[in-house]
Design an enzyme around this catalytic site. Structure first.
Site, PDB file in Angstrom:
ATOM      1  CE  LYS A  64      57.426  18.053  81.152  1.00 46.22           C
ATOM      2  NZ  LYS A  64      58.854  17.926  81.467  1.00 46.22           N
ATOM      3  CE  LYS A 109      54.651  12.011  78.772  1.00 45.44           C
ATOM      4  NZ  LYS A 109      55.921  12.485  78.369  1.00 45.44           N
ATOM      5  CE  LYS A 136      61.831   9.164  85.295  1.00 43.92           C
ATOM      6  NZ  LYS A 136      62.309   9.906  84.112  1.00 43.92           N
TER       7      LYS A 136
HETATM    8  P1  AMP Z   1      61.699  10.829  80.909  1.00 44.14           P
HETATM    9  O1  AMP Z   1      61.056  10.030  82.000  1.00 44.14           O
HETATM   10  O2  AMP Z   1      60.792  11.907  80.428  1.00 44.14           O
HETATM   11  O3  AMP Z   1      63.063  11.279  81.227  1.00 44.14           O
HETATM   12  O4  AMP Z   1      61.850   9.835  79.664  1.00 44.14           O
HETATM   13  C1  AMP Z   1      62.943   8.960  79.451  1.00 44.14           C
HETATM   14  C2  AMP Z   1      62.666   8.085  78.229  1.00 44.14           C
HETATM   15  O5  AMP Z   1      61.496   7.269  78.448  1.00 44.14           O
HETATM   16  C3  AMP Z   1      62.371   8.879  76.946  1.00 44.14           C
HETATM   17  O6  AMP Z   1      62.948   8.219  75.845  1.00 44.14           O
HETATM   18  C4  AMP Z   1      60.871   8.856  76.846  1.00 44.14           C
HETATM   19  O7  AMP Z   1      60.411   8.979  75.520  1.00 44.14           O
HETATM   20  C5  AMP Z   1      60.543   7.473  77.412  1.00 44.14           C
HETATM   21  N1  AMP Z   1      59.189   7.459  78.006  1.00 44.14           N
HETATM   22  C6  AMP Z   1      58.764   8.244  79.034  1.00 44.14           C
HETATM   23  N2  AMP Z   1      57.470   7.968  79.325  1.00 44.14           N
HETATM   24  C7  AMP Z   1      57.069   7.000  78.471  1.00 44.14           C
HETATM   25  C8  AMP Z   1      55.836   6.278  78.266  1.00 44.14           C
HETATM   26  N3  AMP Z   1      54.776   6.513  79.028  1.00 44.14           N
HETATM   27  N4  AMP Z   1      55.798   5.347  77.289  1.00 44.14           N
HETATM   28  C9  AMP Z   1      56.887   5.077  76.516  1.00 44.14           C
HETATM   29  N5  AMP Z   1      58.076   5.726  76.644  1.00 44.14           N
HETATM   30  C10 AMP Z   1      58.174   6.666  77.609  1.00 44.14           C
END
Ligand code: AMP
Ligand code: TRP
Length: 327
Positions: A112, A194, A197
């Site tokens: 990041k 990956k 958001k």
């Molecule tokens: P975040 O959007 O970073 O707050 O992630 C929330 C949850 O979603 C966390 O447990 C991440 O590990 C999971 N997560 C986020 N992006 C991915 C992705 N591309 N594939 C699988 N899990 C994800």
């Protein structure tokens, strides 16, 4: 007593199919077995530039999406991180007990911050300690996350272990739980990265509230390769990603899916994967519309979550302060 589960999700952009497959649907599936805390981590979302005027509505929207996905606010404590001030209080105490070297090894920070290392906010660097505080405040034993968060949960384990050694047994040492299928859903526009958001672009992610036609268009444009054969092959990330999405949502065996697509082309693959996704997300869209029909419903749920979370957090803080000689 059922084991304690804690997990978090950032209100930083639209929740997407990666969040659903890698995290949310696993929280829902195991909800009955555990004593669950699910947290909307707004204090993590402010570690990068953001629009303050949007934060309130994003938090509420995400809460409604989580309920629409099946998080039951009676069964699980659903709350907002900043509503429970103990998260930031514990973070400072843990920062003072976390070696710089441990944080310097975090790959998400390196990704990041990149070449802007000297200019990003210090919160981006200490972000994993806030995450450790989230987990440790609730004496969590199980942390279900996607693959990208494994290193952070392991750091939380190390921080808990070090604290318990220095000051006495205060914290439960948590375990990450990562489901094999769909732990890393990739971007549709670039299947080597990956789904996230924070990536801009019309064709990167599938939002959990996307209209069926938008889902079809986005999957229709997904980057694949110039080969033909449709099988689970990690060397071909685009096709692998589409097949994985199918497998995760349809529940069909990999071999059955490969057999089904034998002799078919990428056009058929995309069409069918799109239908699997449309079908999986239809109930989420429906139930989101119901929940948000009365805006007060979500505020009530989050207020109740705060009331249930706070005593657990306060009890841990009391032990931490006493152990550290601060009271
Ligand atoms: P975040 O959007 O970073 O707050 O992630 C929330 C949850 O979603 C966390 O447990 C991440 O590990 C999971 N997560 C986020 N992006 C991915 C992705 N591309 N594939 C699988 N899990 C994800
Ligand atoms: N950092 C996590 C992510 O971006 C979100 C998060 C914050 C979290 N606190 C947590 C996940 C505690 C699990 C447990 O995905």
């Amino acid at each position: 007593m059922a084991a304690r589960v804690f997990s978090g999700i950032q209100p930083s952009g639209e929740p997407h199919l990666g969040n659903y497959i890698g995290a949310i649907r696993n929280w829902v599936a195991d909800q009955e077995r555990y004593d669950n805390y699910f947290c909307i981590v707004d204090e993590h979302a402010i570690t990068v530039p953001y629009e303050p005027a949007e934060m309130r509505s994003r938090v509420r929207e995400l809460a409604a999406v989580l309920v629409a996905c099946g998080i039951d606010p009676e069964r699980s404590v659903l709350f907002v991180q900043s509503h429970v001030p103990e998260h930031t209080e514990l973070t400072w105490l843990l920062i003072c007990n976390t070696p710089m070297g441990w944080l310097e090894r975090m790959t998400q920070f390196k990704d990041k911050a990149g070449s802007r290392r000297e200019r990003v906010g210090a919160g981006l660097f200490t972000y994993p300690v806030l995450m450790a505080a989230d987990i440790l405040l609730y004496q969590t034993s199980v942390v279900p996350v996607g693959d990208d968060q494994k290193q952070h949960v392991e750091l939380s384990r190390d921080i808990a272990g070090r604290f318990n050694n220095l000051y006495g047994e205060v914290f439960t040492v948590p375990e990450p739980v990562i489901r094999e299928v769909g732990a890393r859903v990739m971007g549709l526009d670039d299947p080597t990265k990956k789904m996230s958001k924070s990536v801009e672009g019309q064709h990167h992610a599938i939002g959990l509230l996307d209209e069926p036609d938008l889902i079809r268009r986005r999957i229709g444009r997904a980057v694949t390769d110039s080969l033909r054969e449709i099988r689970f092959d990690e060397e071909r990330p685009g096709v692998h990603n589409l097949l994985t999405i199918h497998h995760a949502l349809s529940g069909q065996d990999r071999s059955a899916i490969e057999a089904h697509f034998e002799g078919k082309g990428y056009g058929d693959l995309k069409k069918e994967v799109a239908e699997v996704v449309v079908e999986a997300l239809a109930p989420v869209r429906r139930s989101y519309a119901e929940i948000t029909a009365d805006p007060e419903t979500i505020d009530g749920i989050l207020e109740e979550g705060r009331e249930r979370a706070r005593p657990a957090a306060e009890a841990t803080m009391e032990s931490v302060r006493r152990a550290m000689g601060l009271r």
